[in-house]
Design an enzyme around this catalytic site. Sequence first.
Site, PDB file in Angstrom:
ATOM      1  N   GLY A  42       0.918  -1.194   0.287  1.00  0.00           N
ATOM      2  CA  GLY A  42       0.093   0.113  -0.099  1.00  0.00           C
ATOM      3  C   GLY A  42       0.767   1.209   0.049  1.00  0.00           C
ATOM      4  O   GLY A  42       2.165   1.244  -0.349  1.00  0.00           O
ATOM      5  N   LEU A  43       0.328   2.237   0.547  1.00  0.00           N
ATOM      6  CA  LEU A  43       1.152   3.625   0.397  1.00  0.00           C
ATOM      7  C   LEU A  43       2.467   3.295   1.282  1.00  0.00           C
ATOM      8  O   LEU A  43       3.499   3.990   0.767  1.00  0.00           O
ATOM      9  CB  LEU A  43       0.278   4.713   0.829  1.00  0.00           C
ATOM     10  CG  LEU A  43      -0.734   5.302   0.140  1.00  0.00           C
ATOM     11  CD1 LEU A  43      -1.472   6.255   0.947  1.00  0.00           C
ATOM     12  CD2 LEU A  43      -0.358   5.453  -1.096  1.00  0.00           C
ATOM     13  N   ALA A  44       2.479   3.012   2.321  1.00  0.00           N
ATOM     14  CA  ALA A  44       3.854   2.851   3.265  1.00  0.00           C
ATOM     15  C   ALA A  44       4.676   1.657   2.499  1.00  0.00           C
ATOM     16  O   ALA A  44       5.966   1.997   2.392  1.00  0.00           O
ATOM     17  CB  ALA A  44       3.318   2.356   4.837  1.00  0.00           C
ATOM     18  N   GLY A  45       4.043   0.733   2.227  1.00  0.00           N
ATOM     19  CA  GLY A  45       5.075  -0.512   1.395  1.00  0.00           C
ATOM     20  C   GLY A  45       5.449   0.018   0.176  1.00  0.00           C
ATOM     21  O   GLY A  45       6.599  -0.386  -0.223  1.00  0.00           O
ATOM     22  N   ARG A 337     -13.237  12.589  14.799  1.00  0.00           N
ATOM     23  CA  ARG A 337     -13.868  11.316  14.682  1.00  0.00           C
ATOM     24  C   ARG A 337     -14.616  10.819  15.873  1.00  0.00           C
ATOM     25  O   ARG A 337     -15.862  10.409  15.860  1.00  0.00           O
ATOM     26  CB  ARG A 337     -13.319  10.323  13.865  1.00  0.00           C
ATOM     27  CG  ARG A 337     -12.935  10.895  12.359  1.00  0.00           C
ATOM     28  CD  ARG A 337     -11.874   9.917  11.684  1.00  0.00           C
ATOM     29  NE  ARG A 337     -11.814  10.451  10.431  1.00  0.00           N
ATOM     30  CZ  ARG A 337     -10.928   9.975   9.423  1.00  0.00           C
ATOM     31  NH1 ARG A 337     -10.262   8.701   9.554  1.00  0.00           N
ATOM     32  NH2 ARG A 337     -10.716  10.497   8.223  1.00  0.00           N
TER      33      ARG A 337
END
Length: 644
Positions: A42-45, A337
Amino acid sequence: MILDSKAPIGPLAEKWTKHKFNSKLVNPANKRKYEVIVVGTGLAGASAAASLAELGYKVKAFCFQDSPRRAHSIAAQGGINAAKNYQNDGDSVFRLFYDTIKGGDYRSREANVYRLAEVSVNIIDQCVAQGVPFAREYGGLLANRSFGGAQVSRTFYARGQTGQQLLLGAYSALSRQVANGKVKLYPRTEMMDVVTIDGHARGIVTRNLITGAIETHAAHAVLLCTGGYGNVFFLSTNAMGSNVTAAWRAHKKGAYFANPCYTQIHPTCIPVSGDHQSKLTLMSESLRNDGRVWVPKTKETAEKLRKGEIKPKDIKEEDRDYYLERKYPSFGNLVPRDVASRNAKEVCDEGRGVNETGEAVFLDFRDAINRDSEDAIRARYGNLFDMYQQITGENPYQTPMKIYPAVHYTMGGLWVDYNLSTTVPGLYSLGEANFSDHGANRLGASALMQGLADGYFVIPYTIGDYLAQIGPAPVDANHPEFAKAEKGVKDAIQKLLTINGSKTVDHFHKALGRIMWEYCGMARNAEGLTKAKGMIQELRKDFWANVKVLGANEELNQTLEKASRVADFLELGELMIDDALNRNESCGGHFRTESQTPEGEALRDDENFAYAAAWEFMAENAPETLHKEPLVFENVKLTQRSYK
C-alpha cells in the site's frame, strides 16, 4: 525489557535533523549487498520499497493482492494533510503537530508526531512530481479543504479518490524499480511467519495463494507495511482481505503489540442494512465541510420518520437538532471522529435515529446546494454522491444522506521506536501497522500522511543506521531457523485442514465481530469487557474444535486463507479486551463509561495512564506481559480536550 523510544534529545524542531546526521550511513557501493523484504504494497509499503530500491538496496516486495494497486490504501477518499499553509490561515508545522497530539488525546509520542508534521510538506511536493492530480484553485495553485479536529484548511485532495491517486503515484515509483530489476515483486503471496536468528529478523515464510507453496525468503531486514486490524470486528470499512496475520505472527516472535484497544470508529459510514453484509462503506469526512449533521429534536418525530409517515423535508428547521453545531460551536460538524461518533450513538440511543433500525443520523447538503449550487457540490463530491446513491437507492442531492459510525482504522499496532524498529532488531513496522503517531484517535486525512512519511522520508534514513552496524555479509538461507519456521507454518495449516468440523469460518468471524462491537466498540466498561473475555475464550475453543476448512493446501483455497486469519483475530480480540480492561480511563476512541466528564466527554487519567501500553507475547494460552513506555510532554500542556 526497558522500552527505549530512541527519541533524540534536544529542541523538538531539531530532533529529526540531528538524528539523521547522527545515524550511520551505508556506502552507495555497499547498498547493493543488502537485501530488504517489504511486506505489503500500500502507500507505506510501495513508497518504502521504491525509495529503498532507488537508494540501491535489493528489495523483495510481497502482497496478497494480484497487484499493488489493489492495496486498501486505494479506498481512502478525503485527502492528505500537510502543513503548507497555502491558505495563509495560520497553519504551521507546530500547529499540525499540536492538532495531532490533541486529536490523539495526548496519548502519542511527541518526537514522532513532530517529525510527521515536519516531513508532511515534502510529501505533497513528492506526489505532485509523480503526477498525482491534486485539486487546484482557479489560478492553478493546489486547493485545500478542512477536516475534523482543525481550524485551518490543510487537506490536499483529489476529489473523493485521494488514496487511489496517491497509490498510483507510489505504484508508478515502485513499477520503475521493478522494471530496473531493483525490486522483485511477489503478488498473491501472503506472509505466514517471521524468521529470527539470534534474536534478529532475517527473513519470512510465505504461502503462494494460487498454488499453496510454502517458501522462505532471507534478508538483512524485514519491513511490515500490512495495515490495520479493523476486521477483527468483521464489519468494517476495510477491504475484506485486510488482516492482522503478518503483525500478529511478528508479535508472537517477539515484537511487542502496543495499545491494541485504540480503534477508530468513523462517524460517516453507510449504516448496516442487514446480516447479509460482509463489509461497510465509508462516506468521506470531507463531506462534513458542507453537510450538516442533524436528527429530529423529539423521539416522536423520529418515530414518524422510521415508519415512513413523514419525509426529512417535512421536518421544519426549528424541529431539527444540529447537535454537533449546538454542542461544539467552535468546530461544529468538523469535530474529531471519536467525538462525532459518540454523539451520533448518543442521539440514536435516545431514540432519535432516523432509519428503520434507529441507528442513523442525517448528513444534509440542502443548505450547501442552496448556497453554492448543485453543480458546485457535484464538482467537489460527485463520485461520493454517486456511490451513496448506487448503494442506498437514494439521491443525496434531493434527500439527506443517512450515516452511522463504523470501524475504520486502528491506532494500535506493533510498538516501534523513533527509527520505526520493533522490539525485534531488523524488524520494522510502517504506516497503520505500527502504533506510533496518532495516540488514541487519528485525525482525518492523517493516515495517508503517515504512510507516505514513513515510506518516503523516514525509513530510508533509519534502516541505514541498522544495516551499517550489522554489515553486508549474506544471510544464510539454509540456517536451521528457516526450516523450523517453515515446518511450523505447514503444521499450523495441516491442523486447520484436519479439524473437519461443522461450522464455517465466517460463523466464527461474525460471532467474534458481534462480541467486539458490543463490548469493545464505541463504549466499554469493566463488566462488559470481563464478559467479552470469557466469550472469546469459549469461541476460540469452539473454533479449534468445530471449524470446517474445505479443500487442500496445494491449491487456491480462500477458506483456508480466512481460517488462518480468523485464528489470529481470535487471539488479537482477547488482547484488545485485556488492554481495554487495563486502561481504566477514557481517551480518544477508547471510551470507558466509568470515566467521563459531566458533559459525557472522555475523561483521561494522566496520573496513571500517560503511557503507551506494549504487550509481550509469552506463550500459547498464557497471559501477555504489559510493558509501559511513559509519554513525556515537554512542548504541549496536558489539558482536557475541548472542541466547544
